[in-house]
Design a protein around this motif. Structure first.
Motif, PDB file in Angstrom:
ATOM      1  N   GLY A  72     -72.263   1.414  34.659  1.00 50.18           N
ATOM      2  CA  GLY A  72     -72.218   0.526  35.816  1.00 50.18           C
ATOM      3  C   GLY A  72     -71.828   1.318  37.046  1.00 50.18           C
ATOM      4  N   PHE A  73     -72.450   1.004  38.169  1.00 50.47           N
ATOM      5  CA  PHE A  73     -72.040   1.667  39.404  1.00 50.47           C
ATOM      6  C   PHE A  73     -72.137   0.691  40.566  1.00 50.47           C
ATOM      7  CE2 PHE A  73     -76.609   2.572  39.214  1.00 50.47           C
ATOM      8  CZ  PHE A  73     -77.044   2.288  40.501  1.00 50.47           C
ATOM      9  N   GLY A  74     -71.330   0.939  41.572  1.00 45.10           N
ATOM     10  CA  GLY A  74     -71.354   0.107  42.771  1.00 45.10           C
ATOM     11  C   GLY A  74     -71.333   0.981  44.004  1.00 45.10           C
ATOM     12  N   ILE A  75     -72.189   0.680  44.962  1.00 49.36           N
ATOM     13  CA  ILE A  75     -72.216   1.369  46.252  1.00 49.36           C
ATOM     14  C   ILE A  75     -71.906   0.339  47.328  1.00 49.36           C
ATOM     15  CG2 ILE A  75     -73.586   2.709  47.893  1.00 49.36           C
ATOM     16  CD1 ILE A  75     -75.390   3.538  45.585  1.00 49.36           C
ATOM     17  N   ASN A  76     -70.945   0.637  48.173  1.00 53.03           N
ATOM     18  CA  ASN A  76     -70.655  -0.269  49.276  1.00 53.03           C
ATOM     19  C   ASN A  76     -71.677  -0.010  50.371  1.00 53.03           C
ATOM     20  OD1 ASN A  76     -69.539  -1.793  51.404  1.00 53.03           O
ATOM     21  ND2 ASN A  76     -67.519  -1.609  50.450  1.00 53.03           N
ATOM     22  N   VAL A  77     -72.572  -0.937  50.566  1.00 57.92           N
ATOM     23  CA  VAL A  77     -73.702  -0.718  51.473  1.00 57.92           C
ATOM     24  C   VAL A  77     -73.397  -1.208  52.882  1.00 57.92           C
ATOM     25  CG1 VAL A  77     -76.119  -1.278  51.945  1.00 57.92           C
ATOM     26  CG2 VAL A  77     -75.383  -0.807  49.599  1.00 57.92           C
ATOM     27  N   GLY A  78     -73.017  -2.471  53.041  1.00 58.25           N
ATOM     28  CA  GLY A  78     -73.073  -3.059  54.365  1.00 58.25           C
ATOM     29  C   GLY A  78     -71.790  -3.548  54.989  1.00 58.25           C
ATOM     30  N   MET A  79     -70.629  -3.344  54.337  1.00 58.84           N
ATOM     31  CA  MET A  79     -69.393  -3.839  54.951  1.00 58.84           C
ATOM     32  C   MET A  79     -69.143  -3.124  56.277  1.00 58.84           C
ATOM     33  SD  MET A  79     -66.672  -4.564  51.873  1.00 58.84           S
ATOM     34  CE  MET A  79     -65.544  -5.336  53.055  1.00 58.84           C
ATOM     35  N   GLU A  80     -68.824  -3.901  57.298  1.00 59.33           N
ATOM     36  CA  GLU A  80     -68.640  -3.332  58.633  1.00 59.33           C
ATOM     37  C   GLU A  80     -67.186  -3.241  59.051  1.00 59.33           C
ATOM     38  OE1 GLU A  80     -71.147  -5.670  61.126  1.00 59.33           O
ATOM     39  OE2 GLU A  80     -72.990  -4.807  60.320  1.00 59.33           O
ATOM     40  N   SER A  81     -66.293  -3.773  58.228  1.00 61.42           N
ATOM     41  CA  SER A  81     -64.859  -3.647  58.485  1.00 61.42           C
ATOM     42  C   SER A  81     -64.116  -3.847  57.171  1.00 61.42           C
ATOM     43  CB  SER A  81     -64.386  -4.658  59.528  1.00 61.42           C
ATOM     44  OG  SER A  81     -64.546  -5.982  59.051  1.00 61.42           O
ATOM     45  N   PHE A  82     -62.875  -3.340  57.131  1.00 63.61           N
ATOM     46  CA  PHE A  82     -62.056  -3.444  55.937  1.00 63.61           C
ATOM     47  C   PHE A  82     -60.657  -3.924  56.319  1.00 63.61           C
ATOM     48  CE2 PHE A  82     -65.304  -0.459  54.700  1.00 63.61           C
ATOM     49  CZ  PHE A  82     -65.551  -0.762  53.376  1.00 63.61           C
ATOM     50  N   PRO A  83     -59.960  -4.562  55.385  1.00 63.22           N
ATOM     51  CA  PRO A  83     -58.569  -4.918  55.651  1.00 63.22           C
ATOM     52  C   PRO A  83     -57.756  -3.669  55.982  1.00 63.22           C
ATOM     53  CG  PRO A  83     -59.370  -5.957  53.635  1.00 63.22           C
ATOM     54  CD  PRO A  83     -60.420  -4.989  54.051  1.00 63.22           C
ATOM     55  N   ALA A  87     -58.512   0.420  55.104  1.00 62.47           N
ATOM     56  CA  ALA A  87     -59.282   1.064  56.169  1.00 62.47           C
ATOM     57  C   ALA A  87     -59.319   2.579  56.045  1.00 62.47           C
ATOM     58  CB  ALA A  87     -58.719   0.662  57.527  1.00 62.47           C
ATOM     59  N   ASP A  88     -58.247   3.194  55.534  1.00 58.31           N
ATOM     60  CA  ASP A  88     -58.212   4.644  55.380  1.00 58.31           C
ATOM     61  C   ASP A  88     -58.771   5.100  54.031  1.00 58.31           C
ATOM     62  OD1 ASP A  88     -57.155   5.104  57.863  1.00 58.31           O
ATOM     63  OD2 ASP A  88     -55.079   5.170  57.176  1.00 58.31           O
ATOM     64  N   LYS A  89     -59.055   4.155  53.132  1.00 60.98           N
ATOM     65  CA  LYS A  89     -59.446   4.514  51.777  1.00 60.98           C
ATOM     66  C   LYS A  89     -60.915   4.247  51.480  1.00 60.98           C
ATOM     67  CE  LYS A  89     -54.854   3.304  50.009  1.00 60.98           C
ATOM     68  NZ  LYS A  89     -54.100   2.468  49.044  1.00 60.98           N
ATOM     69  N   ALA A  90     -61.507   3.286  52.152  1.00 58.52           N
ATOM     70  CA  ALA A  90     -62.851   2.832  51.800  1.00 58.52           C
ATOM     71  C   ALA A  90     -63.787   2.883  52.997  1.00 58.52           C
ATOM     72  CB  ALA A  90     -62.793   1.402  51.244  1.00 58.52           C
ATOM     73  N   THR A  91     -65.073   3.024  52.696  1.00 61.56           N
ATOM     74  CA  THR A  91     -66.091   2.973  53.731  1.00 61.56           C
ATOM     75  C   THR A  91     -67.359   2.367  53.139  1.00 61.56           C
ATOM     76  OG1 THR A  91     -67.195   4.248  55.477  1.00 61.56           O
ATOM     77  CG2 THR A  91     -67.087   5.275  53.307  1.00 61.56           C
ATOM     78  N   SER A  92     -68.370   2.250  53.965  1.00 61.07           N
ATOM     79  CA  SER A  92     -69.670   1.752  53.527  1.00 61.07           C
ATOM     80  C   SER A  92     -70.742   2.674  54.079  1.00 61.07           C
ATOM     81  CB  SER A  92     -69.903   0.327  54.024  1.00 61.07           C
ATOM     82  OG  SER A  92     -70.021   0.316  55.444  1.00 61.07           O
ATOM     83  N   LEU A  93     -71.941   2.551  53.556  1.00 57.65           N
ATOM     84  CA  LEU A  93     -73.047   3.339  54.100  1.00 57.65           C
ATOM     85  C   LEU A  93     -73.281   2.993  55.561  1.00 57.65           C
ATOM     86  CD1 LEU A  93     -75.652   3.269  51.168  1.00 57.65           C
ATOM     87  CD2 LEU A  93     -73.937   5.022  51.708  1.00 57.65           C
ATOM     88  N   ALA A  94     -73.165   1.719  55.883  1.00 51.67           N
ATOM     89  CA  ALA A  94     -73.395   1.298  57.267  1.00 51.67           C
ATOM     90  C   ALA A  94     -72.416   1.986  58.225  1.00 51.67           C
ATOM     91  CB  ALA A  94     -73.259  -0.224  57.377  1.00 51.67           C
ATOM     92  N   LEU A  95     -71.136   2.020  57.855  1.00 57.33           N
ATOM     93  CA  LEU A  95     -70.135   2.637  58.715  1.00 57.33           C
ATOM     94  C   LEU A  95     -70.272   4.157  58.760  1.00 57.33           C
ATOM     95  CD1 LEU A  95     -66.947   0.575  57.795  1.00 57.33           C
ATOM     96  CD2 LEU A  95     -68.179   0.519  59.957  1.00 57.33           C
TER      97      LEU A  95
END
Length: 208
Positions: A72-83, A87-95
């Motif tokens: 199983g795999f997950g890619i964060n594609v479109g999130m434009e903001s994070f809690p 914010a310092d740990k996660a990103t998305s392809l869009a960002l």
């Protein structure tokens, strides 16, 4: 998020090496999507994460059962903001790639990722390429060995991977590097930059 679960019915690989090989396939996919000089390169964080710009953009989970090995795999594609706490740990392809969410076709990304997984699983030289994009390779790291409650922290230089996918850390002892099959790298987020060089046999030119 772009997620997929697929079964691998026959697999001669140690289960410990599978998350790294899937992670390498996702690194190829993401690097291909970047498509332009100056974009951040994906890095493989042992044992099952992919970083982009020093933040987690993808994760992998592999599980063995009598029916086969499941990936199983997950890619964060479109999130434009994070809690704030992420914010310092996660990103998305869009960002990370400076793309609008609407420009990123999840099904196309999934197709590219699955194609790269097939290629990596057949690649006998995968470890060479994985080590080239291995986060913190050649640098001093702190590593929590075994289960978190063990509190067994190892410090040393991250040397690479052994054939089973175990992490090689050299604590500076005469015996040389030790191999660790379980544990977690201790990270101060955001993580340091990704490697600047890699071995590219089936990378962006192939998947784009």
């Amino acid at each position: 998020r772009c997620q997929s679960v697929t079964g691998v019915q026959t697999c001669a690989l140690p289960i410990s090496a599978l998350p790294l090989r899937i992670g390498l396939a996702l690194c190829r996919t993401i690097d291909g999507l970047a498509g332009r000089p100056g974009k951040p390169a994906a890095a493989l964080k042992w044992p099952n994460d992919v970083l982009l710009g020093g933040r987690k953009v993808a994760g992998i989970l592999c599980e063995a059962s009598p029916e086969g090995t499941f990936i199983g795999f997950g890619i964060n594609v479109g999130m434009e903001s994070f809690p704030t706490e992420l914010a310092d740990k996660a990103t998305s392809l869009a960002l990370a790639l400076g793309r609008k969410t609407a420009e990123l076709d999840r099904f196309h990304i999934l197709e590219l990722g699955l194609g790269q997984i097939g290629l990596v699983l057949e690649d006998a030289r995968w470890r060479e390429e994985a080590e080239a994009v291995l986060w913190m390779k050649g640098k001093r790291v702190r590593f929590l060995s075994g289960l978190p409650e063990s509190r067994n922290v190892v410090e040393g230089v991250l040397e690479g991977l052994d054939p089973t996918g175990a992490l090689l850390i050299d604590p500076g002892k005469p015996s040389g590097p030790s191999a660790f099959a379980a544990g977690e790298l201790i990270v101060e987020w955001p993580a340091s930059a990704a490697p600047s060089a890699r071995v590219d046999r089936n990378g962006s030119d192939h998947i784009m």
